[in-house]
Design an enzyme around this catalytic site. Sequence first.
Site, PDB file in Angstrom:
ATOM      1  N   ASP A  58      -0.931  -6.156   0.017  1.00 33.96           N
ATOM      2  CA  ASP A  58      -1.274  -5.527   1.290  1.00 33.96           C
ATOM      3  C   ASP A  58      -2.782  -5.381   1.445  1.00 33.96           C
ATOM      4  O   ASP A  58      -3.482  -5.008   0.492  1.00 33.96           O
ATOM      5  CB  ASP A  58      -0.667  -4.111   1.340  1.00 33.96           C
ATOM      6  CG  ASP A  58       0.626  -4.057   2.134  1.00 33.96           C
ATOM      7  OD1 ASP A  58       0.857  -4.943   2.975  1.00 33.96           O
ATOM      8  OD2 ASP A  58       1.406  -3.115   1.898  1.00 33.96           O
TER       9      ASP A  58
ATOM     10  N   GLU B  91       9.696  -4.005  10.211  1.00 34.54           N
ATOM     11  CA  GLU B  91      10.081  -2.706   9.642  1.00 34.54           C
ATOM     12  C   GLU B  91      10.672  -1.801  10.727  1.00 34.54           C
ATOM     13  O   GLU B  91      10.057  -1.592  11.782  1.00 34.54           O
ATOM     14  CB  GLU B  91       8.851  -2.036   9.000  1.00 34.54           C
ATOM     15  CG  GLU B  91       9.169  -0.684   8.391  1.00 34.54           C
ATOM     16  CD  GLU B  91       8.105  -0.187   7.412  1.00 34.54           C
ATOM     17  OE1 GLU B  91       7.120  -0.914   7.148  1.00 34.54           O
ATOM     18  OE2 GLU B  91       8.278   0.943   6.916  1.00 34.54           O
TER      19      GLU B  91
ATOM     20  N   LYS C   7      -1.020  -9.423   3.235  1.00 29.68           N
ATOM     21  CA  LYS C   7      -0.224  -8.894   4.358  1.00 29.68           C
ATOM     22  C   LYS C   7      -1.078  -7.934   5.177  1.00 29.68           C
ATOM     23  O   LYS C   7      -1.820  -7.131   4.603  1.00 29.68           O
ATOM     24  CB  LYS C   7       1.032  -8.187   3.846  1.00 29.68           C
ATOM     25  CG  LYS C   7       1.896  -7.595   4.972  1.00 29.68           C
ATOM     26  CD  LYS C   7       3.299  -7.245   4.523  1.00 29.68           C
ATOM     27  CE  LYS C   7       3.437  -5.917   3.843  1.00 29.68           C
ATOM     28  NZ  LYS C   7       3.044  -4.772   4.677  1.00 29.68           N
TER      29      LYS C   7
ATOM     30  N   GLU D 157      -0.994  -5.479   9.001  1.00 29.90           N
ATOM     31  CA  GLU D 157      -0.150  -4.872  10.023  1.00 29.90           C
ATOM     32  C   GLU D 157      -0.734  -5.106  11.412  1.00 29.90           C
ATOM     33  O   GLU D 157      -1.944  -4.967  11.603  1.00 29.90           O
ATOM     34  CB  GLU D 157      -0.015  -3.361   9.771  1.00 29.90           C
ATOM     35  CG  GLU D 157       0.642  -3.035   8.444  1.00 29.90           C
ATOM     36  CD  GLU D 157       0.821  -1.533   8.209  1.00 29.90           C
ATOM     37  OE1 GLU D 157       0.588  -0.725   9.140  1.00 29.90           O
ATOM     38  OE2 GLU D 157       1.199  -1.179   7.075  1.00 29.90           O
TER      39      GLU D 157
ATOM     40  N   ASP E  39       0.843  -1.202   0.000  1.00 34.88           N
ATOM     41  CA  ASP E  39       0.000   0.000   0.000  1.00 34.88           C
ATOM     42  C   ASP E  39       0.880   1.255   0.000  1.00 34.88           C
ATOM     43  O   ASP E  39       0.365   2.386  -0.040  1.00 34.88           O
ATOM     44  CB  ASP E  39      -1.012  -0.010   1.153  1.00 34.88           C
ATOM     45  CG  ASP E  39      -0.370  -0.086   2.521  1.00 34.88           C
ATOM     46  OD1 ASP E  39       0.863  -0.187   2.606  1.00 34.88           O
ATOM     47  OD2 ASP E  39      -1.126  -0.051   3.529  1.00 34.88           O
ATOM     48  N   SER E  40       2.208   1.054  -0.017  1.00 37.58           N
ATOM     49  CA  SER E  40       3.139   2.160  -0.286  1.00 37.58           C
ATOM     50  C   SER E  40       2.809   2.801  -1.631  1.00 37.58           C
ATOM     51  O   SER E  40       3.256   3.913  -1.912  1.00 37.58           O
ATOM     52  CB  SER E  40       4.588   1.655  -0.292  1.00 37.58           C
ATOM     53  OG  SER E  40       4.728   0.525  -1.126  1.00 37.58           O
TER      54      SER E  40
HETATM   55  O1  KIV Z   1       3.612  -1.032   1.612  1.00 41.15           O
HETATM   56  C1  KIV Z   1       4.750  -1.493   1.500  1.00 41.15           C
HETATM   57  O2  KIV Z   1       5.435  -1.310   0.491  1.00 41.15           O
HETATM   58  C2  KIV Z   1       5.279  -2.269   2.616  1.00 41.15           C
HETATM   59  C3  KIV Z   1       6.752  -2.504   2.646  1.00 41.15           C
HETATM   60  C4  KIV Z   1       7.439  -1.258   3.032  1.00 41.15           C
HETATM   61  C5  KIV Z   1       7.119  -3.637   3.531  1.00 41.15           C
HETATM   62  O3  KIV Z   1       4.570  -2.654   3.486  1.00 41.15           O
END
Ligand code: KIV
Length: 265
Positions: free
Chosen positions: A84, A182, A113, A115, A45-46
Site C-alpha cells: 500500500d 471494498e 496499491k 486509493e 496500511d491496515s
Molecule cells: O490495508 C489493507 O489491508 C487493505 C485491504 C483491506 C484491502 O487495503
Amino acid sequence: MSNVTTVSLQQMKQQGEKIAVLTSYDASFTRLLEDAGVDVILVGDSLGMVIQGRESTLPVGVDEMVYHTACVARARRRALLVADMPFMSYSSADQALGTAGRLMKDGGAQMVKLEGGATQLETVRQLCANGIPVCAHLGLLPQSVHRLGGYRVQGRDQEAARIMLEDALALETAGAQMLVLECVPVALAGEISQALKIPVIGIGAGAGCDGQVLVLYDMLGITAGERPRFVRDFLPATCSVAGAIRAYVDAVKDGSFPAAAESFR
Ligand code: KIV
C-alpha cells in the site's frame, strides 16, 4: 508452482480461477501464507490498526510501509507482493513515483496499491509509464474515512454506482492491473468485475469478484472490536493458524467465501 505475476493473474481471471489474497506484515506469517498457496500478499496500511494499534490507517508512514514490505519480501516465494502507498504519500504523480520507488527498491514490492478514482488517473499513468504495476482501490477508501463520515458501504445509490463503474473503467484504461473493491453491494461489484479485463478483488463486495482479500488478523479472529459482517473467522473450525489460512484459500477458490450473509445488498 511458478511465480504469480500480473500476467498469470489475468489468466486466472480469464479461466475463472478465483484469486486468494491476504494481508501480511512479517516474515513468519508470510511463510504460512506461501505454504497455503495464497496468490497475492498485500502489505496493507491496515498495519496501522492491527499492528500499531492506531484508530485508522492515516498515521502510517512510508518508512513503516517499507520496513514491513521488506520483512514480507524476505519470506515471499511465489505470491505477488503488493504494498500500500500510505495516506498523503501520493498527492502528486511526482510524489507517488518517489513513494513507489522506495516500496519497490527498498521494500521489494512488485506492485503498489493506491486509493481513489478519477483524481488518481494521471498518477496511475505516470507509475505505469515508469514500469510500476498498480493496483487501484475503489468503494470504501479507509484513507478517506473522515471525508466519507465513517466506514460504510459505498455505491448504494444509482449515481454513486455509475461513478464507481466509470472510475473502474478509467483506472483500467490508465494502466491499473488489478482493482480492490471494498464494501460495495454485490450486484455492483459483480457488474464491475464483468466489465473489467483486469482482476477485481473484493473485500465486503460479494462472491462475484475475481478474488477475495481479508486482513489476516481479522480472519484469524484476533482483531479487537466487533467483527465486520464481511469477515469470517476461520480459526475455530481448524484449530491452527496454518489450517485457518488453508481453509480461507480453499473457501475463496471453491467460491464458498464470501456467503450471501457476508455480503451487502
Ligand atoms: O490495508 C489493507 O489491508 C487493505 C485491504 C483491506 C484491502 O487495503
